[in-house]
Design a protein around this motif. Structure first.
Motif, PDB file in Angstrom:
ATOM      1  N   ASP A 106       0.845  -1.193   0.000  1.00  0.00           N
ATOM      2  CA  ASP A 106       0.000   0.000   0.000  1.00  0.00           C
ATOM      3  C   ASP A 106       0.880   1.244   0.000  1.00  0.00           C
ATOM      4  O   ASP A 106       1.657   1.462   0.921  1.00  0.00           O
ATOM      5  N   HIS A 107       0.760   2.034  -1.029  1.00  0.00           N
ATOM      6  CA  HIS A 107       1.730   3.125  -1.163  1.00  0.00           C
ATOM      7  C   HIS A 107       1.539   4.213  -0.109  1.00  0.00           C
ATOM      8  O   HIS A 107       2.481   4.889   0.273  1.00  0.00           O
ATOM      9  N   LYS A 108       0.322   4.370   0.401  1.00  0.00           N
ATOM     10  CA  LYS A 108       0.111   5.382   1.453  1.00  0.00           C
ATOM     11  C   LYS A 108       0.770   4.946   2.761  1.00  0.00           C
ATOM     12  O   LYS A 108       1.412   5.746   3.450  1.00  0.00           O
ATOM     13  N   ALA A 109       0.592   3.670   3.095  1.00  0.00           N
ATOM     14  CA  ALA A 109       1.211   3.149   4.318  1.00  0.00           C
ATOM     15  C   ALA A 109       2.734   3.198   4.196  1.00  0.00           C
ATOM     16  O   ALA A 109       3.447   3.557   5.137  1.00  0.00           O
ATOM     17  N   PHE A 110       3.213   2.854   3.013  1.00  0.00           N
ATOM     18  CA  PHE A 110       4.655   2.903   2.762  1.00  0.00           C
ATOM     19  C   PHE A 110       5.174   4.329   2.937  1.00  0.00           C
ATOM     20  O   PHE A 110       6.180   4.574   3.599  1.00  0.00           O
ATOM     21  N   ALA A 114       8.030   5.871   5.228  1.00  0.00           N
ATOM     22  CA  ALA A 114       9.171   6.503   4.545  1.00  0.00           C
ATOM     23  C   ALA A 114       9.449   7.899   5.098  1.00  0.00           C
ATOM     24  O   ALA A 114      10.602   8.322   5.208  1.00  0.00           O
ATOM     25  N   ALA A 115       8.374   8.601   5.461  1.00  0.00           N
ATOM     26  CA  ALA A 115       8.513   9.991   5.921  1.00  0.00           C
ATOM     27  C   ALA A 115       9.416  10.104   7.151  1.00  0.00           C
ATOM     28  O   ALA A 115      10.036  11.140   7.375  1.00  0.00           O
ATOM     29  N   THR A 116       9.482   9.025   7.932  1.00  0.00           N
ATOM     30  CA  THR A 116      10.312   9.064   9.146  1.00  0.00           C
ATOM     31  C   THR A 116      11.637   8.322   8.941  1.00  0.00           C
ATOM     32  O   THR A 116      12.325   7.990   9.900  1.00  0.00           O
ATOM     33  N   SER A 117      11.973   8.056   7.686  1.00  0.00           N
ATOM     34  CA  SER A 117      13.201   7.313   7.393  1.00  0.00           C
ATOM     35  C   SER A 117      14.234   8.168   6.668  1.00  0.00           C
ATOM     36  O   SER A 117      14.858   7.727   5.695  1.00  0.00           O
ATOM     37  N   LYS A 118      14.408   9.372   7.179  1.00  0.00           N
ATOM     38  CA  LYS A 118      15.345  10.300   6.537  1.00  0.00           C
ATOM     39  C   LYS A 118      16.767   9.733   6.506  1.00  0.00           C
ATOM     40  O   LYS A 118      17.503   9.919   5.529  1.00  0.00           O
ATOM     41  N   ASP A 119      17.137   9.016   7.573  1.00  0.00           N
ATOM     42  CA  ASP A 119      18.501   8.486   7.676  1.00  0.00           C
ATOM     43  C   ASP A 119      18.820   7.470   6.579  1.00  0.00           C
ATOM     44  O   ASP A 119      19.975   7.267   6.224  1.00  0.00           O
ATOM     45  N   PRO A 124      12.203   2.983   3.948  1.00  0.00           N
ATOM     46  CA  PRO A 124      12.054   2.321   5.249  1.00  0.00           C
ATOM     47  C   PRO A 124      12.311   0.807   5.194  1.00  0.00           C
ATOM     48  O   PRO A 124      12.296   0.205   4.115  1.00  0.00           O
ATOM     49  N   ASP A 125      12.508   0.217   6.348  1.00  0.00           N
ATOM     50  CA  ASP A 125      12.615  -1.242   6.537  1.00  0.00           C
ATOM     51  C   ASP A 125      13.660  -1.893   5.633  1.00  0.00           C
ATOM     52  O   ASP A 125      13.449  -2.987   5.097  1.00  0.00           O
ATOM     53  N   GLY A 126      14.756  -1.227   5.424  1.00  0.00           N
ATOM     54  CA  GLY A 126      15.826  -1.804   4.614  1.00  0.00           C
ATOM     55  C   GLY A 126      15.420  -2.087   3.180  1.00  0.00           C
ATOM     56  O   GLY A 126      16.052  -2.896   2.493  1.00  0.00           O
ATOM     57  N   GLY A 127      14.355  -1.441   2.729  1.00  0.00           N
ATOM     58  CA  GLY A 127      13.935  -1.604   1.336  1.00  0.00           C
ATOM     59  C   GLY A 127      13.192  -2.889   1.045  1.00  0.00           C
ATOM     60  O   GLY A 127      13.079  -3.284  -0.115  1.00  0.00           O
ATOM     61  N   LYS A 128      12.626  -3.522   2.087  1.00  0.00           N
ATOM     62  CA  LYS A 128      11.977  -4.822   1.861  1.00  0.00           C
ATOM     63  C   LYS A 128      10.718  -4.729   0.979  1.00  0.00           C
ATOM     64  O   LYS A 128      10.301  -5.722   0.398  1.00  0.00           O
ATOM     65  N   ASP A 129      10.105  -3.555   0.902  1.00  0.00           N
ATOM     66  CA  ASP A 129       8.886  -3.383   0.092  1.00  0.00           C
ATOM     67  C   ASP A 129       9.167  -2.827  -1.304  1.00  0.00           C
ATOM     68  O   ASP A 129       8.249  -2.497  -2.044  1.00  0.00           O
ATOM     69  N   VAL A 130      10.454  -2.729  -1.630  1.00  0.00           N
ATOM     70  CA  VAL A 130      10.852  -1.990  -2.826  1.00  0.00           C
ATOM     71  C   VAL A 130      11.513  -2.899  -3.866  1.00  0.00           C
ATOM     72  O   VAL A 130      12.352  -3.728  -3.516  1.00  0.00           O
ATOM     73  N   ILE A 131      11.112  -2.730  -5.129  1.00  0.00           N
ATOM     74  CA  ILE A 131      11.765  -3.459  -6.219  1.00  0.00           C
ATOM     75  C   ILE A 131      13.033  -2.725  -6.634  1.00  0.00           C
ATOM     76  O   ILE A 131      14.085  -3.332  -6.830  1.00  0.00           O
ATOM     77  N   ALA A 132      12.926  -1.413  -6.776  1.00  0.00           N
ATOM     78  CA  ALA A 132      14.077  -0.596  -7.181  1.00  0.00           C
ATOM     79  C   ALA A 132      13.810   0.842  -6.761  1.00  0.00           C
ATOM     80  O   ALA A 132      12.660   1.265  -6.639  1.00  0.00           O
ATOM     81  N   HIS A 133      14.886   1.570  -6.521  1.00  0.00           N
ATOM     82  CA  HIS A 133      14.700   2.993  -6.223  1.00  0.00           C
ATOM     83  C   HIS A 133      15.956   3.774  -6.573  1.00  0.00           C
ATOM     84  O   HIS A 133      17.059   3.238  -6.575  1.00  0.00           O
ATOM     85  N   THR A 134      15.756   5.052  -6.859  1.00  0.00           N
ATOM     86  CA  THR A 134      16.892   5.946  -7.068  1.00  0.00           C
ATOM     87  C   THR A 134      17.250   6.569  -5.723  1.00  0.00           C
ATOM     88  O   THR A 134      16.555   6.360  -4.737  1.00  0.00           O
ATOM     89  N   LYS A 135      18.311   7.374  -5.739  1.00  0.00           N
ATOM     90  CA  LYS A 135      18.571   8.160  -4.544  1.00  0.00           C
ATOM     91  C   LYS A 135      17.693   9.415  -4.556  1.00  0.00           C
ATOM     92  O   LYS A 135      17.073   9.725  -5.576  1.00  0.00           O
TER      93      LYS A 135
END
Ligand code: ZN
Length: 175
Positions: A106-110, A114-119, A124-135
């Protein structure tokens, strides 16, 4: 003698009013000089972008918009995605990334996580919900990533900068 003075006065007045008249008729011409209005750049939302070669280009701008809201690719295709931040605002205030979410996420929950994962660059979560991402990019920056298109289906991509995913999201369709 008096008559002459009067006549001269009349003539002078006439000339004066004539002069004024001329000035009046000249003035409007000034206003017709074309002023080149700076064109307000309306963000062009492209409905869909099908890719035959797997090379995708996505732009984010200072109006918090992606220029493409749907990509169509082939299953197993090697994807090269270039994300360009075409704006000027630094990433602390107007950061953009491309985050392709796994099916069923769910992209809203994600986005809330994500909003609190500035570091971790808003992943968030080590990218477990993500297929690919840019910086995360600021104005004038770009990033290129490569990944393999996942199984057939419709996926969601977002910008995970706090508050952006409501406007900055799209479909990533694998056929
Ligand atoms: Zn953004």
């Amino acid at each position: 003698m008096k008559k002459t003075i009067l006549l001269l006065t009349v003539v002078a007045l006439f000339m004066f009013s004539c002069g004024e008249e001329t000035a009046k008729t000249v003035e409007p011409k000034k206003e017709t000089v074309k002023k080149e209005e700076p064109k307000k750049e309306e963000p062009v939302k492209e409905e869909s972008k099908a890719s035959v070669d797997g090379k995708l280009v996505l732009e984010g701008d200072d109006q918090m918009q992606f220029n493409v809201n749907e990509f169509i690719v082939k299953e197993g295709q090697e994807i090269t995605l270039t994300l360009i931040h075409v704006g000027k605002i630094p990433k602390e205030a107007m950061g953009h990334n491309f985050v392709l979410l796994k099916a069923g996420v769910d992209h809203k929950a994600f986005a809330t996580k994500a909003a609190t994962s500035k570091d971790t660059d808003y992943i968030p979560d080590g990218g477990k919900d993500v297929i690919a991402h840019t910086k995360m990019l600021g104005g004038g920056e770009k990033d290129i990533i490569t990944f393999t298109a996942p199984a057939k289906g419709t996926y969601t991509f977002i910008c995970s900068f706090p508050g952006h995913s409501g406007l900055m999201n799209g479909k990533f369709i694998v056929e």
